[in-house]
Every structure is written in C-alpha cells, then in structure tokens.
Motif scaffolding. Structure first.
Motif, mmCIF file in Angstrom:
data_model
loop_
_atom_site.group_PDB
_atom_site.id
_atom_site.type_symbol
_atom_site.label_atom_id
_atom_site.label_comp_id
_atom_site.label_asym_id
_atom_site.label_seq_id
_atom_site.Cartn_x
_atom_site.Cartn_y
_atom_site.Cartn_z
ATOM 1 N N ALA A 54 153.143 0.164 -8.588
ATOM 2 C CA ALA A 54 154.026 -0.807 -7.939
ATOM 3 C C ALA A 54 155.347 -0.974 -8.671
ATOM 4 O O ALA A 54 156.379 -1.246 -8.057
ATOM 5 C CB ALA A 54 153.308 -2.150 -7.840
ATOM 6 N N TYR A 62 156.932 -12.126 -11.911
ATOM 7 C CA TYR A 62 156.749 -10.848 -12.602
ATOM 8 C C TYR A 62 158.137 -10.244 -12.866
ATOM 9 O O TYR A 62 158.935 -10.100 -11.931
ATOM 10 C CB TYR A 62 155.894 -9.965 -11.696
ATOM 11 C CG TYR A 62 155.651 -8.584 -12.202
ATOM 12 C CD1 TYR A 62 155.009 -8.368 -13.412
ATOM 13 C CD2 TYR A 62 156.050 -7.476 -11.462
ATOM 14 C CE1 TYR A 62 154.777 -7.091 -13.867
ATOM 15 C CE2 TYR A 62 155.819 -6.196 -11.914
ATOM 16 C CZ TYR A 62 155.184 -6.012 -13.124
ATOM 17 O OH TYR A 62 154.960 -4.748 -13.578
ATOM 18 N N TYR A 69 144.933 -14.348 -14.047
ATOM 19 C CA TYR A 69 145.894 -14.958 -14.968
ATOM 20 C C TYR A 69 145.672 -16.456 -15.037
ATOM 21 O O TYR A 69 145.443 -17.112 -14.016
ATOM 22 C CB TYR A 69 147.341 -14.686 -14.508
ATOM 23 C CG TYR A 69 147.705 -13.233 -14.595
ATOM 24 C CD1 TYR A 69 147.669 -12.564 -15.811
ATOM 25 C CD2 TYR A 69 148.064 -12.523 -13.463
ATOM 26 C CE1 TYR A 69 147.986 -11.215 -15.904
ATOM 27 C CE2 TYR A 69 148.388 -11.178 -13.541
ATOM 28 C CZ TYR A 69 148.346 -10.530 -14.768
ATOM 29 O OH TYR A 69 148.654 -9.204 -14.854
ATOM 30 N N ALA A 128 149.325 -7.313 -5.655
ATOM 31 C CA ALA A 128 148.614 -6.508 -6.653
ATOM 32 C C ALA A 128 147.242 -7.092 -6.996
ATOM 33 O O ALA A 128 146.333 -6.355 -7.362
ATOM 34 C CB ALA A 128 149.468 -6.392 -7.917
HETATM 35 C C1 LIG Z 1 152.543 -8.676 -9.729
HETATM 36 C C2 LIG Z 1 152.592 -7.271 -10.237
HETATM 37 N N1 LIG Z 1 153.174 -6.341 -9.487
HETATM 38 C C3 LIG Z 1 153.247 -5.070 -9.916
HETATM 39 C C4 LIG Z 1 152.746 -4.675 -11.158
HETATM 40 C C5 LIG Z 1 152.887 -3.256 -11.611
HETATM 41 O O1 LIG Z 1 151.884 -2.523 -11.125
HETATM 42 P P1 LIG Z 1 151.761 -0.969 -11.467
HETATM 43 O O2 LIG Z 1 150.912 -0.891 -12.684
HETATM 44 O O3 LIG Z 1 151.123 -0.420 -10.239
HETATM 45 O O4 LIG Z 1 153.131 -0.427 -11.699
HETATM 46 C C6 LIG Z 1 152.103 -5.616 -11.971
HETATM 47 C C7 LIG Z 1 151.557 -5.235 -13.291
HETATM 48 O O5 LIG Z 1 151.349 -6.051 -14.169
HETATM 49 C C8 LIG Z 1 152.043 -6.956 -11.501
HETATM 50 O O6 LIG Z 1 151.458 -7.912 -12.255
#
Ligand SMILES: Cc1ncc(COP(=O)(O)O)c(C=O)c1O
Length: 365
Positions: A136, A160, A303, A247
């Motif tokens: 992501a 994030y 979390y 996620a």
């Molecule tokens: C809310 C959120 N989105 C995206 C990500 C990133 O995900 P990826 O490991 O698939 O890059 C994270 C990772 O901590 C996250 O907490």
C-alpha cells in the motif's frame, strides 16, 4: 537545491563501497579515481562527474527527524547505552507470524477473482479491476502521481504518515509550518476522543483527494456505516475522490464496513493470525486501562492509542524507553492531533507483549 551532489560521485564508486566494475565502466577512463573513500556527502571539489539533473526540491520540505527513522535512532542510542537491556518493540510493529501459505502460493488470479466476487461482486467490479500490488505504501505514491502536483489532499489528523509525506514529495503542499506543525495546503481533519475519532465534516474545507484510513492507524478506531455514508456524501458534494485505506479491515470485529480480503482457506488462515494479534491487543488495552489511562482503538485494529493528557508524546516515549526498555511510537509523529498520545502496536511475540505489560505495570503502578 544543490546539483553538486552527483549521482555518479566518487564516493559511490569506491572499492570499499563494494560497487566497482559496473559503475566505473560508465565513467571516462581518465576520470576514474584510484583511491576512494565512502563518505555520506563528498566535498564538491572531489566530485568527478556532475549531472545537470535537478533533484526534487520538494524532498527538502520533509521535516528532519521523520518519525520512524528518529525512533530507530533513539532505539539504537538506547541499546548502546544499555547493551544488556532486553528491548521490546511495540512501535513500528513486529509482524512475527508467518504469512499464511494461501497468500504466498502462486494464485494471484484466483486471489483477484476471490477479492472481486466476495467483496466487490455486488458492485459490478470484476477481477480485471483488482490490482494486487507490492504494498500500500507504494500505491499511495503511485496514486498521487496520477493526480499530479496541483491537487490538494485531506488527511485524518493524526494519520499514517505516508499520505502526507507522499503529498509533500509530489509538490502538492507548502512548507512545514513549525508553529502549527502542519504543512501548507493540506487539509487536516482532526480526529480525537471528543469527536469519536471521526472528523467534524462541517469544518473541513474542500480537498481534491481525501485519504481515509479505517480501521485507523494510529488511533485504532473504525468508522461506522453512518459515518462513512456522511464521508461519501461530503466527497460527492465537493467532487472529491476518497482513497480508502482499509489495511486493517481483517481486524474489524463489529459491523463496521470493511473491505474483505477473502479466498477459500484464506479466511480461516487470516482469522488465526488476526485472533493471535487480537489477544496481544487485549493484553495491551487491559494493561493501560488497569493503570488508569484512557485507551482508544484496540477493538477493530491492532493499534492501541493511549492518552497522556498534558504531556508531550516524545517525552512519554522517552520515559517509557528509558525506564522500561520498551519502544512505542509518539502520537505527535502522526500529526498535531496525536500530541499527548502514544501508539502501541500489538504486532509482536506473545512473550514480549506479556513482558511489556509487566514492565508497564511496574512503571505506572
Ligand atoms: C494504514 C496503513 N496503510 C498502509 C500501510 C503500508 O502497507 P504496505 O506494507 O502494504 O506498504 C500501513 C503499514 O503500516 C498502514 O498502517
């Protein structure tokens, strides 16, 4: 931005850097230096080749001491100060459980079809619309690339950090304003215990792209159906696009809307992993609650968002690290709305979480 820091600087070509033949071949022979040192930024006069390519000036806007490298730096300093300490990381997350085989096995097409049919099927989206990517984080940047530098983003505050940082790098923002701890030209949607961690949309200005993360990292709160309906209406009224980051959807345990990642067999495997981390989360929530703290999140996400009213997040982080050898994450690193909180991640070995709980109880009893 200086263009003297060359992408082909001698420091990157030295034998002691382990990069030799291939890189050296690209240099004119007469310029190939014989003895080279590895240094972070070579003095300009020793630069043998300088490109004429400007670097992305927006990178300079990123504030120094970006959250996670700063935590890593403090953790390393702590370990050298206390070499015998058993440091436990409840910060960035230590995803210790193996990825279920159904995900790692070569079944991408089936995975796409399963995602399309189980969740998006009724919405008329088929497998060709599904993209299984390398993560992501990369997607966040790629999506912003699609929109270019002239759009404005909105983020939950705290949120994030990748949304804000990608936007900064894309040149969509102004400079970081120290006094308010915000970048210019980003709409920060405050999410706090007072508003149930859902922004008061009547005070939010229009943005082109709304990043919305639910269940949320770092606060752990999941938006309800009613709240998401309001968000969608808000976006429609403004002609905005929502980039929805789910996620942690697998952690949703109530009827909050989720994007289901589900293929036959995957569901059960994911459930085992999820329930393992959910138990970790419960231990952490119980620990902080029993110590009299206001604790948020932890129900629909791995979390735990703990409030230390009137205190600086970094001070709390430093105190916990110094006195218990536990690494957490300062809430203020996720935006000004995170000041006074710390985020505690449930991604870790069970014995470490239990030990962390014991140490926290000793510190705050
Ligand atoms: C809310 C959120 N989105 C995206 C990500 C990133 O995900 P990826 O490991 O698939 O890059 C994270 C990772 O901590 C996250 O907490």
């Amino acid at each position: 931005m200086s263009s003297a820091i060359s992408s082909c600087s001698p420091s990157l070509l030295g034998q002691d850097c382990g990069l030799t033949s291939r890189s050296q071949k690209s240099l004119p022979r007469s310029r190939t230096p014989k003895f080279l040192k590895c240094v972070a930024s070579p003095p300009a006069e020793t630069t043998v080749y300088t490109t004429k390519v400007q670097r992305n000036a927006n990178m300079e806007k990123l504030r120094a001491g970006y959250l996670f490298p700063e935590i890593a730096r403090r953790r390393a300093a702590h370990i050298s100060k206390y070499p015998d300490a058993q440091v436990i990381t409840l910060g960035i997350g230590d995803t210790t459980e193996p990825i279920p085989e159904v995900i790692t096995s070569p079944m991408a097409m089936e995975l796409r079809a399963a995602i399309a049919s189980t969740y998006y099927g009724p919405l008329g989206i088929d497998e060709a619309d599904i993209f299984v990517s390398d993560g992501a984080k990369c997607d966040i940047s790629r999506l912003l690339l699609l929109f270019g530098a002239s759009v404005k983003i909105a983020v939950q505050d705290p949120s994030y950090p990748a949304y804000v940082d990608s936007s900064v790098i894309m040149g969509q923002t102004g400079l970081f304003q120290m006094d308010i701890e915000k970048y210019g030209n980003i709409e920060y949607m405050r999410c706090s215990p007072e508003n149930g961690f859902f922004p008061n949309l009547s005070t939010v200005s229009r943005a082109d792209i709304i990043f919305f993360c639910s269940p949320n990292n770092p606060t752990g709160s999941a938006a309800s159906r009613d709240q998401l309906t309001k968000l969608v209406q808000f976006a429609r009224d403004n002609g905005s696009i929502i980039i929805y980051d789910s996620a942690y959807a697998m952690y949703i345990s109530d009827d909050s809307p989720k994007t289901i990642f589900e293929i036959p067999g995957a569901k059960e495997a994911m459930k085992d992993v999820v329930s393992f981390y959910q138990e970790n989360t419960n231990i952490l929530v119980d620990t902080f609650t029993s110590l009299g703290f206001n604790v948020y999140g932890g129900k629909n996400a791995p979390y735990v968002w703990v409030h230390f009213p009137g205190r600086s997040s970094w001070d709390v982080f430093a105190e916990i690290l110094e006195k218990t050898h536990l690494v957490t994450t300062p809430g203020s690193g996720f935006g000004p709305g995170g000041e006074g909180f710390i985020r505690v991640s449930a991604f870790g070995h069970r014995e470490n979480v239990l030990e962390a709980s014991r140490r926290l109880k000793q510190l705050f009893k």
